[in-house]
Scaffold this motif. Structure first.
Motif, PDB file in Angstrom:
ATOM      1  N   LYS A   1       0.866  -1.178   0.000  1.00 35.10           N
ATOM      2  CA  LYS A   1       0.000   0.000   0.000  1.00 35.10           C
ATOM      3  C   LYS A   1       0.905   1.231   0.000  1.00 35.10           C
ATOM      4  O   LYS A   1       1.780   1.378   0.867  1.00 35.10           O
ATOM      5  CB  LYS A   1      -0.885  -0.009   1.252  1.00 35.10           C
TER       6      LYS A   1
ATOM      7  N   TYR B   1       1.308   5.359   0.148  1.00 32.39           N
ATOM      8  CA  TYR B   1       0.808   6.705   0.385  1.00 32.39           C
ATOM      9  C   TYR B   1       1.901   7.668  -0.079  1.00 32.39           C
ATOM     10  O   TYR B   1       3.005   7.227  -0.423  1.00 32.39           O
ATOM     11  CB  TYR B   1       0.536   6.927   1.883  1.00 32.39           C
TER      12      TYR B   1
ATOM     13  N   ARG C   1      -5.718  -2.531   8.950  1.00 30.72           N
ATOM     14  CA  ARG C   1      -6.846  -1.973   8.183  1.00 30.72           C
ATOM     15  C   ARG C   1      -6.904  -2.582   6.769  1.00 30.72           C
ATOM     16  O   ARG C   1      -7.980  -2.718   6.190  1.00 30.72           O
ATOM     17  CB  ARG C   1      -6.773  -0.451   8.148  1.00 30.72           C
TER      18      ARG C   1
ATOM     19  N   MET D   1     -10.537  -2.153   5.223  1.00 33.78           N
ATOM     20  CA  MET D   1     -11.022  -0.799   5.517  1.00 33.78           C
ATOM     21  C   MET D   1     -10.300   0.212   4.641  1.00 33.78           C
ATOM     22  O   MET D   1     -10.785   1.325   4.436  1.00 33.78           O
ATOM     23  CB  MET D   1     -10.795  -0.466   6.996  1.00 33.78           C
ATOM     24  N   ILE D   2      -9.117  -0.164   4.171  1.00 30.44           N
ATOM     25  CA  ILE D   2      -8.438   0.620   3.146  1.00 30.44           C
ATOM     26  C   ILE D   2      -8.069  -0.327   2.005  1.00 30.44           C
ATOM     27  O   ILE D   2      -7.921  -1.529   2.225  1.00 30.44           O
ATOM     28  CB  ILE D   2      -7.175   1.357   3.691  1.00 30.44           C
ATOM     29  N   ARG D   3      -7.967   0.235   0.805  1.00 34.47           N
ATOM     30  CA  ARG D   3      -7.747  -0.608  -0.376  1.00 34.47           C
ATOM     31  C   ARG D   3      -6.253  -0.844  -0.598  1.00 34.47           C
ATOM     32  O   ARG D   3      -5.472   0.099  -0.580  1.00 34.47           O
ATOM     33  CB  ARG D   3      -8.332   0.056  -1.632  1.00 34.47           C
TER      34      ARG D   3
ATOM     35  N   GLU E   1     -18.705  -9.045   5.088  1.00 28.00           N
ATOM     36  CA  GLU E   1     -19.719  -9.004   6.152  1.00 28.00           C
ATOM     37  C   GLU E   1     -19.996 -10.400   6.709  1.00 28.00           C
ATOM     38  O   GLU E   1     -20.312 -10.552   7.892  1.00 28.00           O
ATOM     39  CB  GLU E   1     -21.002  -8.314   5.665  1.00 28.00           C
TER      40      GLU E   1
ATOM     41  N   CYS F   1     -17.241  -0.864  10.515  1.00 29.29           N
ATOM     42  CA  CYS F   1     -16.513  -1.737   9.558  1.00 29.29           C
ATOM     43  C   CYS F   1     -16.119  -3.062  10.213  1.00 29.29           C
ATOM     44  O   CYS F   1     -15.674  -3.968   9.517  1.00 29.29           O
ATOM     45  CB  CYS F   1     -15.233  -1.069   9.072  1.00 29.29           C
TER      46      CYS F   1
ATOM     47  N   LEU G   1     -18.221  -4.799  12.074  1.00 31.06           N
ATOM     48  CA  LEU G   1     -19.460  -5.557  12.311  1.00 31.06           C
ATOM     49  C   LEU G   1     -19.897  -6.282  11.027  1.00 31.06           C
ATOM     50  O   LEU G   1     -19.489  -5.900   9.932  1.00 31.06           O
ATOM     51  CB  LEU G   1     -20.575  -4.593  12.763  1.00 31.06           C
ATOM     52  N   PRO G   2     -20.741  -7.303  11.188  1.00 28.58           N
ATOM     53  CA  PRO G   2     -21.106  -8.081   9.990  1.00 28.58           C
ATOM     54  C   PRO G   2     -22.145  -7.391   9.103  1.00 28.58           C
ATOM     55  O   PRO G   2     -23.255  -7.887   8.916  1.00 28.58           O
ATOM     56  CB  PRO G   2     -21.668  -9.382  10.600  1.00 28.58           C
ATOM     57  N   TYR G   3     -21.807  -6.205   8.649  1.00 27.39           N
ATOM     58  CA  TYR G   3     -22.685  -5.452   7.748  1.00 27.39           C
ATOM     59  C   TYR G   3     -21.911  -5.058   6.494  1.00 27.39           C
ATOM     60  O   TYR G   3     -20.733  -4.685   6.595  1.00 27.39           O
ATOM     61  CB  TYR G   3     -23.203  -4.180   8.416  1.00 27.39           C
ATOM     62  N   SER G   4     -22.588  -5.092   5.368  1.00 30.37           N
ATOM     63  CA  SER G   4     -21.955  -4.612   4.137  1.00 30.37           C
ATOM     64  C   SER G   4     -22.107  -3.096   4.098  1.00 30.37           C
ATOM     65  O   SER G   4     -22.946  -2.527   4.823  1.00 30.37           O
ATOM     66  CB  SER G   4     -22.640  -5.237   2.921  1.00 30.37           C
TER      67      SER G   4
ATOM     68  N   GLU H   1     -12.462   4.814   2.319  1.00 33.10           N
ATOM     69  CA  GLU H   1     -11.419   4.190   3.130  1.00 33.10           C
ATOM     70  C   GLU H   1     -11.534   4.707   4.554  1.00 33.10           C
ATOM     71  O   GLU H   1     -11.820   5.883   4.766  1.00 33.10           O
ATOM     72  CB  GLU H   1     -10.040   4.515   2.562  1.00 33.10           C
ATOM     73  N   PHE H   2     -11.344   3.827   5.511  1.00 36.46           N
ATOM     74  CA  PHE H   2     -11.452   4.207   6.926  1.00 36.46           C
ATOM     75  C   PHE H   2     -10.088   4.104   7.589  1.00 36.46           C
ATOM     76  O   PHE H   2      -9.599   3.018   7.834  1.00 36.46           O
ATOM     77  CB  PHE H   2     -12.465   3.315   7.637  1.00 36.46           C
TER      78      PHE H   2
END
Lengths: 283, 216
Positions: free
Chosen positions: A14, A16, A49, A54-56, A74, B68, B70-73, B214-215
């Protein structure tokens, strides 16, 4: 179903503007605890992450419990217990309400287990989240992460900012969790002593690069600290010295034990010393 | 998605107490006062801002990042906010309908056109803020979205002013618009179809934005 590895990371990258995580390769066998160690900004949170998508990522491959982390994350999260530093519940929520929310979120949510957990950790269930101390908040996050009976815990700086007693209590919980051989833990921290206590594997990240990843006991057996005076330094070829601390009067060298000549006093190396020696050498 | 909606309901109970106090007062006043249109519709504007306020809290309190884990899309996370908006719209319209029916039957007599105009205005006021603000908040974050929303409000205001000028100057477009406006049933049908389409587009855009987010 028991997968051979809880986590497999291949060539993960990744980039940056001012930081890159480069070609990270890691494998965590099921039933083990791996500690991700690194200074602040080493890339530990970035790696976690990326694992959680949560990040690509720019390139590479990540398999969690044998599944691609980007394919139905999920569903995958039903088997993961996740604690991240710097995330939060809404300040108005009480642990009791959080229980109701999670009961309606996770398929395997175990209400009794959660309540018992809070009781065991002395977390009051009627206080709002914003009124809890940092330690209590972290205990609550951990209780939530473990109450749907996950197979794999992913913890980012979960013990930071906690007093030693609470840290000890929490690390014991992780040890108890991995008594089941299908359970695994990936935990990142810069408090190396916590990880030294519980981890089977240690991965060192430094400036976005994996310096080493090895079983903790092998690391301790493999390396030693040689004590000598500065004049004796030339006895050791540069390529065998993994790190050094030199003063005017003496020197300490981190060396693989098989390369240490007879006659030099050698002391065992702690994981913290190993990390500090290696990171300083790279700097 | 039940867990997400439940969380939002707990937050409404805690953070939107003022709304919950003011809204019934407006409903009662709106149903039985002479200036009923404004008082009836104002609660719609208040409740329309609830999903936006909650999303702002979610960001501020780092729930957005926590969700992010939790089991949710991402689609479910976004949809929870839109569904919450739809629930409040239905609740508002239901209460307007009951309140106005009682008022009309007790005071002024039944007037279908007046009732439809009130319901339509309530719908418009409930839908517009969410429809434009949520994609902006998901994309830019709450703080930057406020500026973008103001800019958007100016553009929409400008468009309305343009329409008004076109009708005043009796241009070809202006006359066509005037013709539609003079027939409320046609106007409402066209506007309703427009709202449904735009709402769907807003929902889809928000899901796409959140999917790529992105988180850190």
């Amino acid at each position: 179903m028991l997968t051979e590895n809880a986590l497999e990371i291949k060539n993960l990258t990744k980039n940056y503007k001012e930081f890159s995580l480069q070609n990270l390769n890691l494998t965590l066998p099921s039933g083990c605890i791996m500690g991700l160690i690194g200074e602040n900004g080493a890339g530990k949170s970035t790696a976690i992450r990326l694992i959680l998508d949560m990040i690509r990522r720019d390139s590479g491959e990540i398999l969690i419990l044998g599944q691609d982390n980007r394919k139905h994350p999920e569903i995958l999260r039903e088997d993961l217990g996740i604690v991240l530093d710097d995330t939060g519940f809404s300040g108005c929520l009480t642990p009791k309400q959080i229980n109701h929310i999670m009961k309606n979120s996770f398929r395997n949510w175990d209400e009794n287990y959660f309540r018992g957990f809070l009781k065991k950790l002395s977390v009051p269930d009627h206080k709002q989240f914003k009124e809890l101390s940092k330690g209590m908040k972290m205990k609550l996050f951990i209780a939530v992460a473990m109450s749907h009976h996950p197979k794999f815990l992913i913890l980012d700086e979960a013990t930071n900012g906690l007093d030693p007693l609470v840290r000890d209590e929490i690390t014991d919980l992780f040890l108890e969790f991995t008594r089941d051989e299908t359970h695994s833990v990936l935990i990142s921290s810069h408090i190396v002593s916590d990880l030294e206590k519980i981890c089977d594997y240690i991965a060192f990240l430094h400036k976005g690069q994996l310096m080493l990843c090895e079983e903790k006991d092998i690391l301790r057996e493999k390396y030693g600290i040689v004590h000598c005076n500065p004049d004796q330094l030339r006895v050791f070829p540069e390529n065998v010295v993994k790190g050094k601390r030199i003063t005017k009067y003496d020197a300490e060298l981190l060396i693989e034990r098989e390369h240490i000549p007879n006659g030099f006093p050698v002391s065992p190396v702690s994981i913290e010393e190993l990390f500090v020696f290696m990171a300083k050498e790279e700097t | 998605m039940k867990g997400l909606l439940l969380k939002d309901l707990y937050m409404i109970k805690s953070y939107c107490k003022t709304y919950l106090f003011l809204i019934p007062i407006f409903w009662i006043l709106g149903s039985f006062s002479k200036a009923s249109s404004f008082l009836t519709i104002y609660p719609c504007l208040l409740t329309a801002m609830i999903p936006v306020s909650l999303q702002t809290y979610d960001e501020k309190e780092r729930w957005s990042c926590y969700s992010c884990t939790l089991p949710y899309s991402s689609r479910q996370i976004v949809s929870a906010k839109y569904l919450l908006n739809l629930f409040t719209i239905l609740l508002n319209l239901g209460i307007i309908l009951i309140g106005q029916l009682i008022r009309m039957l007790c005071v002024s007599g039944f007037n279908l056109e007046e009732l439809l105009v009130l319901l339509f205005s309530g719908l418009l006021v409930s839908v517009l803020p969410t429809m434009f603000t949520l994609p902006l908040i998901f994309k830019l974050g709450a703080e930057k979205a406020q500026l973008a929303y103001m800019l958007l409000a100016i553009i929409i205001g400008g468009a309305f002013a343009g329409i008004a000028m076109a009708t005043e100057d009796k241009t070809e477009t202006g006359m066509a618009i005037l013709e539609v406006l003079q027939n409320p049933a046609v106007f409402m049908a066209i506007a309703l179809a427009g709202i449904v389409i735009l709402y769907g587009i807003s929902w889809q855009i928000s899901m796409k934005i959140y999917d790529r987010k992105e988180f850190q």
